[in-house]
Design a protein around this motif. Sequence first.
Motif, PDB file in Angstrom:
ATOM      1  N   GLU A  45     -15.363 -14.121   0.982  1.00  0.00           N
ATOM      2  CA  GLU A  45     -14.391 -15.201   0.829  1.00  0.00           C
ATOM      3  C   GLU A  45     -14.942 -16.506   1.373  1.00  0.00           C
ATOM      4  O   GLU A  45     -15.794 -16.520   2.272  1.00  0.00           O
ATOM      5  CB  GLU A  45     -13.083 -14.853   1.561  1.00  0.00           C
ATOM      6  CG  GLU A  45     -13.232 -14.709   3.065  1.00  0.00           C
ATOM      7  CD  GLU A  45     -11.895 -14.445   3.748  1.00  0.00           C
ATOM      8  OE1 GLU A  45     -10.881 -14.267   3.055  1.00  0.00           O
ATOM      9  OE2 GLU A  45     -11.881 -14.417   5.000  1.00  0.00           O
ATOM     10  N   GLY A  46     -14.426 -17.594   0.832  1.00  0.00           N
ATOM     11  CA  GLY A  46     -14.862 -18.895   1.281  1.00  0.00           C
ATOM     12  C   GLY A  46     -14.268 -19.258   2.624  1.00  0.00           C
ATOM     13  O   GLY A  46     -13.138 -18.890   2.930  1.00  0.00           O
ATOM     14  N   VAL A  47     -15.028 -19.976   3.417  1.00  0.00           N
ATOM     15  CA  VAL A  47     -14.579 -20.431   4.739  1.00  0.00           C
ATOM     16  C   VAL A  47     -14.540 -21.954   4.763  1.00  0.00           C
ATOM     17  O   VAL A  47     -13.499 -22.555   4.994  1.00  0.00           O
ATOM     18  CB  VAL A  47     -15.504 -19.910   5.842  1.00  0.00           C
ATOM     19  CG1 VAL A  47     -15.076 -20.452   7.194  1.00  0.00           C
ATOM     20  CG2 VAL A  47     -15.536 -18.381   5.849  1.00  0.00           C
ATOM     21  N   ALA A  48     -15.672 -22.584   4.537  1.00  0.00           N
ATOM     22  CA  ALA A  48     -15.748 -24.045   4.573  1.00  0.00           C
ATOM     23  C   ALA A  48     -16.989 -24.494   3.823  1.00  0.00           C
ATOM     24  O   ALA A  48     -17.989 -23.775   3.782  1.00  0.00           O
ATOM     25  CB  ALA A  48     -15.796 -24.560   6.008  1.00  0.00           C
ATOM     26  N   ALA A  49     -16.920 -25.678   3.242  1.00  0.00           N
ATOM     27  CA  ALA A  49     -18.065 -26.237   2.536  1.00  0.00           C
ATOM     28  C   ALA A  49     -18.052 -27.744   2.672  1.00  0.00           C
ATOM     29  O   ALA A  49     -17.021 -28.351   2.992  1.00  0.00           O
ATOM     30  CB  ALA A  49     -18.055 -25.817   1.072  1.00  0.00           C
ATOM     31  N   ASP A  61      -7.493 -22.115   4.005  1.00  0.00           N
ATOM     32  CA  ASP A  61      -6.284 -22.343   4.803  1.00  0.00           C
ATOM     33  C   ASP A  61      -6.341 -21.603   6.133  1.00  0.00           C
ATOM     34  O   ASP A  61      -5.827 -22.091   7.145  1.00  0.00           O
ATOM     35  CB  ASP A  61      -5.055 -21.881   4.018  1.00  0.00           C
ATOM     36  CG  ASP A  61      -4.693 -22.836   2.884  1.00  0.00           C
ATOM     37  OD1 ASP A  61      -3.907 -22.427   2.010  1.00  0.00           O
ATOM     38  OD2 ASP A  61      -5.203 -23.974   2.871  1.00  0.00           O
ATOM     39  N   SER A  62      -6.962 -20.440   6.136  1.00  0.00           N
ATOM     40  CA  SER A  62      -6.970 -19.604   7.340  1.00  0.00           C
ATOM     41  C   SER A  62      -7.772 -20.215   8.493  1.00  0.00           C
ATOM     42  O   SER A  62      -7.626 -19.784   9.637  1.00  0.00           O
ATOM     43  CB  SER A  62      -7.531 -18.217   7.017  1.00  0.00           C
ATOM     44  OG  SER A  62      -8.860 -18.327   6.526  1.00  0.00           O
ATOM     45  N   ILE A 106     -14.411 -22.273  -2.355  1.00  0.00           N
ATOM     46  CA  ILE A 106     -13.721 -22.130  -1.067  1.00  0.00           C
ATOM     47  C   ILE A 106     -12.233 -21.891  -1.317  1.00  0.00           C
ATOM     48  O   ILE A 106     -11.578 -21.144  -0.609  1.00  0.00           O
ATOM     49  CB  ILE A 106     -13.920 -23.389  -0.201  1.00  0.00           C
ATOM     50  CG1 ILE A 106     -15.407 -23.567   0.159  1.00  0.00           C
ATOM     51  CG2 ILE A 106     -13.055 -23.326   1.047  1.00  0.00           C
ATOM     52  CD1 ILE A 106     -15.971 -22.455   1.006  1.00  0.00           C
ATOM     53  N   ASN A 107     -11.717 -22.512  -2.371  1.00  0.00           N
ATOM     54  CA  ASN A 107     -10.321 -22.328  -2.779  1.00  0.00           C
ATOM     55  C   ASN A 107     -10.180 -20.944  -3.403  1.00  0.00           C
ATOM     56  O   ASN A 107     -10.859 -20.641  -4.385  1.00  0.00           O
ATOM     57  CB  ASN A 107      -9.951 -23.414  -3.785  1.00  0.00           C
ATOM     58  CG  ASN A 107      -8.492 -23.376  -4.177  1.00  0.00           C
ATOM     59  OD1 ASN A 107      -7.858 -22.319  -4.210  1.00  0.00           O
ATOM     60  ND2 ASN A 107      -7.948 -24.537  -4.473  1.00  0.00           N
ATOM     61  N   PRO A 108      -9.321 -20.074  -2.858  1.00  0.00           N
ATOM     62  CA  PRO A 108      -9.218 -18.706  -3.384  1.00  0.00           C
ATOM     63  C   PRO A 108      -8.843 -18.647  -4.862  1.00  0.00           C
ATOM     64  O   PRO A 108      -9.112 -17.643  -5.526  1.00  0.00           O
ATOM     65  CB  PRO A 108      -8.156 -18.054  -2.506  1.00  0.00           C
ATOM     66  CG  PRO A 108      -7.473 -19.153  -1.798  1.00  0.00           C
ATOM     67  CD  PRO A 108      -8.429 -20.280  -1.716  1.00  0.00           C
TER      68      PRO A 108
END
Length: 130
Positions: A45-49, A61-62, A106-108
């Motif tokens: 899953e994406g975290v930050a970019a 968001d998490s 990054i956006n689910p």
Amino acid sequence: VQLVESGGGSVAAGGSLTLSCAVSGGGNMKNCMGWYRQAPGKDREGVAAIATARGNEYYADSVKGRFTISQDKAKKTVYLQMNMLKPEDSAMYYCAAAGHDVCVAINPTYRHLIPSLDGHWGQGTQVTVS
């Protein structure tokens, strides 16, 4: 491009870690560089970019309000400052460097793009929060 990640480790809940992702081998920073994570039995899953040209930042968001992504263009390095860590942040963290899909995914809603990033990952660094 070769990516070298560092900075993972074990930390107590509420603690902080800073991950680094350096472009090596003479390569250049790509349009987007970011951090993704994968826990055992779960999808990546994406975290930050960060869009390296303008510095636009993208966060899951998490992690909003807890994690900060930044870059040092002179060092060809992207950082992920992680504060207020939670046990659910435990995962293998991977750096990615490629085109705009690294930022978009990054956006689910656009998680289906993550497989297209194959070949653009670093080796990963483990983060364990207990």
